[in-house]
Write a protein that holds these residues in place. Structure first.
Motif, short mmCIF file in Angstrom:
data_model
loop_
_atom_site.label_atom_id
_atom_site.label_comp_id
_atom_site.label_asym_id
_atom_site.label_seq_id
_atom_site.Cartn_x
_atom_site.Cartn_y
_atom_site.Cartn_z
N LYS A 135 -49.88 5.22 -48.16
CA LYS A 135 -49.32 4.80 -46.81
C LYS A 135 -48.59 5.82 -46.20
N VAL A 136 -48.36 5.48 -44.74
CA VAL A 136 -47.74 6.60 -43.81
C VAL A 136 -46.47 6.00 -43.40
N ALA A 137 -45.26 6.69 -43.83
CA ALA A 137 -43.83 5.99 -43.41
C ALA A 137 -43.17 6.77 -42.42
N ILE A 138 -42.61 6.35 -41.50
CA ILE A 138 -41.72 6.90 -40.72
C ILE A 138 -40.56 6.68 -41.14
N VAL A 139 -39.58 7.43 -41.30
CA VAL A 139 -38.11 7.22 -41.76
C VAL A 139 -37.26 8.11 -40.76
N THR A 140 -36.34 7.31 -39.95
CA THR A 140 -35.63 7.94 -39.48
C THR A 140 -33.95 7.90 -39.98
N ALA A 151 -46.37 7.67 -50.52
CA ALA A 151 -46.45 7.70 -49.20
C ALA A 151 -46.53 9.16 -48.43
N LYS A 152 -47.30 9.39 -47.59
CA LYS A 152 -46.98 10.32 -46.41
C LYS A 152 -46.01 10.14 -45.77
N LEU A 170 -41.37 11.52 -31.73
CA LEU A 170 -41.53 11.22 -33.00
C LEU A 170 -42.95 10.47 -33.52
N VAL A 171 -42.99 9.39 -32.70
CA VAL A 171 -44.20 8.38 -32.95
C VAL A 171 -45.57 9.18 -32.75
N GLY A 189 -52.48 9.76 -38.02
CA GLY A 189 -53.30 8.65 -37.51
C GLY A 189 -52.98 7.14 -37.58
N ARG A 190 -52.10 6.77 -38.32
CA ARG A 190 -51.47 5.50 -38.30
C ARG A 190 -49.81 5.47 -38.83
N VAL A 191 -49.18 4.21 -38.71
CA VAL A 191 -48.21 3.93 -39.07
C VAL A 191 -47.90 2.63 -40.01
#
Length: 260
Positions: free
Chosen positions: A7-12, A31-32, A73-74, A82-84
């Motif tokens: 999975k791809v995770a954005i963490v702020t 996760a990436k 960021l996005v 390529g995804r979130v």
């Protein structure tokens, strides 16, 4: 291990505290990770920890209180992966902000309009900016998990920090509204409300737990929590173990919210 594999995770808020703990744990679970905060040096430390443990990720220094910072960021996350799949909205300021922004954690009559807008932009607007950019990608994928970090003070009244408590309360209801709007698109939104967690955000108030009687007034467990204790709850919400958990407000506060 592997609960978030591929999975791809954005963490702020990934430069310290709960955000850092989440980024590191998400990476350990496969996760990436794409971490963000305002301070590059803090992000570099977090990424070094991720790499040390065999994880993969990138970091982006940006001011998420602006639409431009969130877009940066996005865009970086999509360009790289390529995804979130996961958005952990952990960026925010708390009592420690008072040290450099006097009056920011005051009651309504003690807070200037400028300080009110500043706290609201960092703690609340940043979540709006991130969600509006990430949700279209999640809808296109047909799935996604949004985890918003609020606070025990988002569900309880408090005599001061009114900009902060207002923002955190709004996060709770924004989470419910996201659930209602996007559930059929496969996008889940849940909220975590930490209590007194041993992070830089409450460093100005943490000494109150040195007195057992004072600590007991605030938390039945008479101690602060750790960032990892919050991160474990966030991993559950990020994972496929929680596919029927949506619109939930999860307290990780040592029982603080149970007190009258």
């Amino acid at each position: 291990m592997g609960r978030l594999q591929d999975k791809v995770a954005i963490v702020t808020g990934a430069g310290s505290g709960i955000g850092r703990a989440c980024m590191e744990l998400f990476a350990r679970e496969g996760a990436k990770v794409v971490g963000c905060s305002r301070t590059q040096s803090n992000l570099d430390e977090t990424l070094a920890n991720v790499s040390r443990d065999g994880g993969e990720g990138i970091v982006v220094a940006a001011d998420l209180s602006t639409p431009e910072g969130s877009q940066k960021l996005v865009d970086a996350a999509i360009a790289k992966y390529g995804r979130v799949d996961i958005l952990l909205n952990g960026a925010g300021v708390g009592y420690s902000w008072e040290k450099t922004h006097a009056g920011s954690m005051g009651a309504v009559t003690e807070t200037t309009p400028e300080l009110w807008r500043e706290v609201m932009a960092i703690d609340l607007d940043s979540i709006f900016y991130m969600c509006r950019l990430v949700i279209p990608h999640m809808k296109e994928q047909g799935n996604g998990s949004i985890i918003n970090i609020s606070s025990v003070l988002g569900v309880k009244g408090h005599p001061d920090a009114h900009a902060y408590t207002t923002a955190k309360g709004a996060i709770v209801n924004l989470t419910r509204s996201l659930c209602a709007a996007y559930a059929l698109d496969g996008v889940r939104a849940n909220c975590v409300c930490p209590g007194f967690i041993d992070t830089p955000m409450i460093e100005t108030h943490i000494s109150m737990f040195d007195d057992e009687a004072v600590a007991d007034r605030f938390c039945p467990m008479r101690r602060t929590g750790t960032p990892d204790e919050v991160a474990y709850g966030c991993v559950y919400l990020a994972s496929d173990e929680s596919t029927y958990t949506n619109g939930s407000i999860i307290m990780i506060d040592g029982g603080t919210s149970a007190r009258i």
